[in-house]
Scaffold this motif. Structure first.
Motif, PDB file in Angstrom:
ATOM      1  N   SER A 111       0.835  -1.202   0.000  1.00  0.00           N
ATOM      2  CA  SER A 111       0.000   0.000   0.000  1.00  0.00           C
ATOM      3  C   SER A 111       0.872   1.255   0.000  1.00  0.00           C
ATOM      4  O   SER A 111       0.605   2.213  -0.741  1.00  0.00           O
ATOM      5  N   ARG A 112       1.914   1.251   0.809  1.00  0.00           N
ATOM      6  CA  ARG A 112       2.839   2.396   0.839  1.00  0.00           C
ATOM      7  C   ARG A 112       3.514   2.573  -0.516  1.00  0.00           C
ATOM      8  O   ARG A 112       3.668   3.688  -1.014  1.00  0.00           O
ATOM      9  N   LYS A 113       3.935   1.443  -1.105  1.00  0.00           N
ATOM     10  CA  LYS A 113       4.596   1.488  -2.403  1.00  0.00           C
ATOM     11  C   LYS A 113       3.653   2.057  -3.460  1.00  0.00           C
ATOM     12  O   LYS A 113       4.044   2.924  -4.258  1.00  0.00           O
ATOM     13  N   VAL A 114       2.404   1.576  -3.460  1.00  0.00           N
ATOM     14  CA  VAL A 114       1.427   2.072  -4.426  1.00  0.00           C
ATOM     15  C   VAL A 114       1.169   3.558  -4.181  1.00  0.00           C
ATOM     16  O   VAL A 114       1.065   4.345  -5.139  1.00  0.00           O
ATOM     17  N   SER A 115       1.080   3.960  -2.907  1.00  0.00           N
ATOM     18  CA  SER A 115       0.870   5.382  -2.591  1.00  0.00           C
ATOM     19  C   SER A 115       2.025   6.233  -3.122  1.00  0.00           C
ATOM     20  O   SER A 115       1.802   7.312  -3.693  1.00  0.00           O
ATOM     21  N   LEU A 116       3.243   5.731  -2.936  1.00  0.00           N
ATOM     22  CA  LEU A 116       4.408   6.469  -3.432  1.00  0.00           C
ATOM     23  C   LEU A 116       4.379   6.539  -4.959  1.00  0.00           C
ATOM     24  O   LEU A 116       4.688   7.589  -5.547  1.00  0.00           O
ATOM     25  N   GLU A 117       4.007   5.432  -5.610  1.00  0.00           N
ATOM     26  CA  GLU A 117       3.928   5.428  -7.066  1.00  0.00           C
ATOM     27  C   GLU A 117       2.849   6.396  -7.550  1.00  0.00           C
ATOM     28  O   GLU A 117       3.061   7.124  -8.535  1.00  0.00           O
ATOM     29  N   VAL A 118       1.695   6.404  -6.867  1.00  0.00           N
ATOM     30  CA  VAL A 118       0.618   7.328  -7.236  1.00  0.00           C
ATOM     31  C   VAL A 118       1.083   8.776  -7.065  1.00  0.00           C
ATOM     32  O   VAL A 118       0.853   9.626  -7.932  1.00  0.00           O
ATOM     33  N   GLU A 119       1.757   9.032  -5.972  1.00  0.00           N
ATOM     34  CA  GLU A 119       2.271  10.401  -5.728  1.00  0.00           C
ATOM     35  C   GLU A 119       3.278  10.787  -6.796  1.00  0.00           C
ATOM     36  O   GLU A 119       3.266  11.910  -7.299  1.00  0.00           O
ATOM     37  N   GLU A 120       4.150   9.845  -7.173  1.00  0.00           N
ATOM     38  CA  GLU A 120       5.148  10.105  -8.219  1.00  0.00           C
ATOM     39  C   GLU A 120       4.453  10.369  -9.550  1.00  0.00           C
ATOM     40  O   GLU A 120       4.832  11.283 -10.296  1.00  0.00           O
TER      41      GLU A 120
END
Length: 162
Positions: A111-120
């Motif tokens: 979830s954190r990884k996906v959040s970071l990818e979405v933010e990027e």
């Protein structure tokens, strides 16, 4: 030493004057012998029955003792099975808790990884929009300058001279 039927049969009494009637005495003694023999037979039968019953009682006592021991062993085995099942259940619960924690941690990490990818991706989209806006504005600016007017005039002049 106990009296036997033969002792009674062989018993002889002395004779006297005016004694008992010998036939009556013999008849009575015969009756006593028969009754005494019957009592002795009955006594032997009862003793045999007692021995038989004692043997059966011993046999049943052994069976009772064996059953008692078997019940105790079965109870101990049941208790052991119960304890083992309880321990196994605890191990299963602990393993399930570990797996649940691992799954939760993995999910949180994803979830954190996906959040970071979405933010990027949002940042990249914002940068792309800003660049595209700059490009469009530059193109509009270029269109709004006088340079286009001179090109239009030159192209009219070429068309008229031809």
């Amino acid at each position: 030493m106990p009296l036997t039927p033969l002792d009674i049969h062989n018993k002889e009494f002395g004779r006297r004057l005016r004694g008992y009637d010998e036939d009556e005495v013999n008849e009575f003694l015969d009756q006593v012998i028969k009754d005494y023999e019957a009592i002795i037979r009955e006594n032997k039968e009862l003793q045999n029955q007692i021995l038989t019953l004692q043997e059966k009682l011993g046999h049943f006592s052994n069976i009772e003792e064996t059953l008692s021991k078997t019940i105790i062993v079965a109870q101990e085995a049941a208790d052991e099975v119960k304890q083992n099942a309880k321990k196994e259940a605890q191990l299963i619960v602990k393993e399930a808790e570990k797996n649940a924690d691992r799954i939760i941690n993995d999910s949180l990490a994803k979830s954190r990884k996906v959040s970071l990818e979405v933010e990027e991706l949002r940042k990249q989209a914002s940068i792309y929009r800003a660049r595209f806006r700059t490009l469009v504005e530059a193109q509009l600016d270029l269109l709004s300058h006088d340079g286009w007017d001179s090109l239009e005039t030159a192209s009219r002049e070429v068309a008229t001279t031809e």
